[in-house]
Motif scaffolding. Structure first.
Motif, PDB file in Angstrom:
ATOM      1  N   ARG A   1      -3.784   8.851 -20.635  1.00 41.64           N
ATOM      2  CA  ARG A   1      -4.829   8.730 -20.423  1.00 41.64           C
ATOM      3  C   ARG A   1      -5.634   7.507 -20.136  1.00 41.64           C
ATOM      4  O   ARG A   1      -6.158   7.292 -19.026  1.00 41.64           O
ATOM      5  N   THR A   2      -4.737   5.985 -20.300  1.00 43.15           N
ATOM      6  CA  THR A   2      -5.209   5.229 -20.588  1.00 43.15           C
ATOM      7  C   THR A   2      -4.290   3.725 -19.275  1.00 43.15           C
ATOM      8  O   THR A   2      -5.301   3.459 -18.731  1.00 43.15           O
ATOM      9  N   GLY A   3      -3.234   4.895 -18.676  1.00 38.13           N
ATOM     10  CA  GLY A   3      -2.240   4.390 -17.804  1.00 38.13           C
ATOM     11  C   GLY A   3      -2.481   5.096 -16.143  1.00 38.13           C
ATOM     12  O   GLY A   3      -2.856   4.611 -15.576  1.00 38.13           O
ATOM     13  N   ILE A   4      -2.107   5.996 -16.374  1.00 41.77           N
ATOM     14  CA  ILE A   4      -2.066   7.389 -15.542  1.00 41.77           C
ATOM     15  C   ILE A   4      -3.268   7.220 -14.507  1.00 41.77           C
ATOM     16  O   ILE A   4      -3.387   8.003 -13.481  1.00 41.77           O
TER      17      ILE A   4
ATOM     18  N   VAL B   1       0.676  -1.095   0.128  1.00 36.47           N
ATOM     19  CA  VAL B   1      -0.710   0.071   0.293  1.00 36.47           C
ATOM     20  C   VAL B   1       1.372   1.321  -0.059  1.00 36.47           C
ATOM     21  O   VAL B   1       0.715   1.714  -0.871  1.00 36.47           O
ATOM     22  N   ASP B   2       2.124   1.524   0.386  1.00 35.73           N
ATOM     23  CA  ASP B   2       2.635   2.408   0.858  1.00 35.73           C
ATOM     24  C   ASP B   2       3.960   2.779  -0.333  1.00 35.73           C
ATOM     25  O   ASP B   2       3.802   3.639  -0.716  1.00 35.73           O
ATOM     26  N   THR B   3       3.882   1.385  -1.002  1.00 38.02           N
ATOM     27  CA  THR B   3       4.346   1.848  -2.273  1.00 38.02           C
ATOM     28  C   THR B   3       3.788   2.597  -3.521  1.00 38.02           C
ATOM     29  O   THR B   3       4.229   3.214  -4.307  1.00 38.02           O
ATOM     30  N   ALA B   4       2.336   1.554  -3.136  1.00 29.43           N
ATOM     31  CA  ALA B   4       1.595   2.131  -4.820  1.00 29.43           C
ATOM     32  C   ALA B   4       0.943   3.861  -4.357  1.00 29.43           C
ATOM     33  O   ALA B   4       1.353   4.135  -5.064  1.00 29.43           O
TER      34      ALA B   4
ATOM     35  N   ASP C   1      -9.494   0.183  -2.250  1.00 27.28           N
ATOM     36  CA  ASP C   1      -9.702  -0.211  -3.252  1.00 27.28           C
ATOM     37  C   ASP C   1      -8.718  -1.417  -3.700  1.00 27.28           C
ATOM     38  O   ASP C   1      -7.937  -1.855  -3.084  1.00 27.28           O
ATOM     39  N   LYS C   2      -9.615  -2.393  -3.999  1.00 29.84           N
ATOM     40  CA  LYS C   2      -9.341  -4.108  -4.354  1.00 29.84           C
ATOM     41  C   LYS C   2      -8.281  -3.564  -5.574  1.00 29.84           C
ATOM     42  O   LYS C   2      -8.105  -3.132  -6.203  1.00 29.84           O
TER      43      LYS C   2
ATOM     44  N   ARG D   1      -6.746   7.424  -9.447  1.00 28.78           N
ATOM     45  CA  ARG D   1      -8.372   7.735  -9.508  1.00 28.78           C
ATOM     46  C   ARG D   1      -8.328   6.402  -8.523  1.00 28.78           C
ATOM     47  O   ARG D   1      -9.308   6.156  -7.119  1.00 28.78           O
ATOM     48  N   TRP D   2      -7.441   5.384  -8.513  1.00 27.86           N
ATOM     49  CA  TRP D   2      -7.441   4.583  -7.880  1.00 27.86           C
ATOM     50  C   TRP D   2      -6.774   4.611  -6.008  1.00 27.86           C
ATOM     51  O   TRP D   2      -5.695   5.055  -5.793  1.00 27.86           O
TER      52      TRP D   2
END
Length: 382
Positions: free
Chosen positions: A99-102, A71-74, A113-114, A107-108
């Motif tokens: 647009r497709t990745g970043i 979680v910390d790394t994310a 979130d899973k 937003r995650w």
């Protein structure tokens, strides 16, 4: 000759170095990758070898530590992904990734979130680019600018680095040569324009003793008219100028040039020479066209791309403005040439070559002295 400009000779002789050398380095701090390795996690994992109990309290504690570290790394990768300069670097490398990745990755919410397959892939994507920007010695754009150094035989230290006043000393946006070639191909479809493009004798063609000689084929006799026109096809004179010099009918000369082109002895193409500024080379060719309507039509199309390039340059490191400017330029290019605005390259990090690219020179410079030369002595074995 001063010591600073004396020949740079390796010990033992036989090798001489250029006086100047490239100073390569990443465009982001190299220690940026260290934060991707949670401290102590590797040591905690080392406790569990083959045959270890993976159901006891120690294992449960390690599993919790691993989850917290993930979680910390994310969250840290999200911080990296949200940095304006990182996004600007991505806009140059692969704008679609923003647009497709970043955007979905930002937003995650880690820990809430899973953490399914897709978020993990986006984490890996950010980590991949971040590692490249931090530790790969690129020479590309502002995120891997090249600097320059010089050997000085009288320097007191092996290497002395001057960081300079700012990070970059210069930055410019250039057209890719293939993009300008694609536009030239479209412009060449205008017969009124091509009338004024100078024909050029092929380099392997020789005209001697009333015959044309081509490697691998017997000499082919030609008439006096073809000989005279062929000798004047030097790539600097259009057919009307050739006709004036030979005091011949322009239509007759044009027909003769057409025959020489069909026989592949002469080329009459709108060719843009390989250059740092291919757009400027094309503009110089077009500006020499005396037919004003044909010239203006061609220059107007070139101006569309030049304005698009200027907008990309003006965007600087603003990722949103940069992405919009690149997108607008690609749309204009596609409309003008009816072709794709990206050229396949086939690598993972940069899957295509764009219409324009950014090149920069870092402010840092370096001076290398004789103490460093001693370490290069093993080159004698080569």
């Amino acid at each position: 000759m001063s010591d600073e400009h004396a020949p740079v000779l390796l010990p033992g002789g036989g090798w001489r170095l250029w006086e100047e050398f490239a100073l390569r380095g990443p465009g982001f701090p190299a220690d940026g990758v260290l934060r991707l390795a949670p401290p102590g996690l590797a040591e905690a994992a080392d406790k569990f070898g083959p045959g270890s109990d993976l159901s006891g309290a120690e294992w449960e504690a390690f599993a919790e530590e691993l989850s917290a570290a993930a979680v910390d790394t994310a969250r840290h990768l999200q911080h990296v992904a949200g940095r304006p300069r990182f996004q600007a670097a991505l806009a140059w490398q692969n704008p679609a990734v923003l647009r497709t990745g970043i955007a979905p990755f930002l937003r995650w919410t880690p820990g809430v979130d899973k953490r399914s397959s897709m978020p993990r892939q986006r984490e890996e994507l950010v980590a991949h680019y971040w590692q490249r920007f931090c530790v790969k010695n690129d020479t590309i754009g502002f995120f891997g600018p090249v600097g320059w150094g010089r050997w000085n035989p009288s320097a007191p230290h092996a290497v002395t680095v001057d960081a300079g006043r700012d990070f970059l000393a210069a930055q410019e946006v250039y057209f890719s040569g293939w993009a300008v070639d694609a536009l030239a191909k479209v412009l060449a479809e205008d017969p009124e324009l091509m009338r004024w493009i100078p024909p050029r004798r092929m380099s392997f063609v020789r005209c001697e003793d009333g015959a044309v000689q081509v490697p691998g084929r017997p000499a082919q006799p030609v008439g006096e008219l073809q000989q005279a026109v062929l000798r004047h096809c030097d790539g600097t004179r259009h057919t009307a100028a050739i006709a004036a010099e030979l005091d011949l009918d322009p239509g007759e000369v044009a027909a003769t040039v057409g025959e020489l082109v069909r026989r592949r002895w002469v080329a009459q193409r709108l060719e843009v020479p390989a250059a740092t500024h291919p757009d400027q080379a094309l503009r110089r060719i077009l500006e020499r066209v005396p037919d004003e309507p044909a010239r203006d039509r061609a220059l107007a199309k070139l101006a569309v791309l030049e304005r698009g390039r200027d907008a990309v340059r003006a965007a600087g490191t603003d990722a949103d403005a940069l992405t919009a400017a690149i997108g607008a330029l690609e749309a204009d290019f596609a409309a003008l040439t009816d072709s794709d605005a990206q050229r396949a390259k086939g690598t993972r990090t940069a899957p295509c070559r764009g219409l324009v690219y950014s090149d920069a020179r870092r402010s840092a410079t370096a001076t290398a002295g004789p103490a460093l030369l001693e370490h290069l002595e093993p080159l004698q074995l080569c």
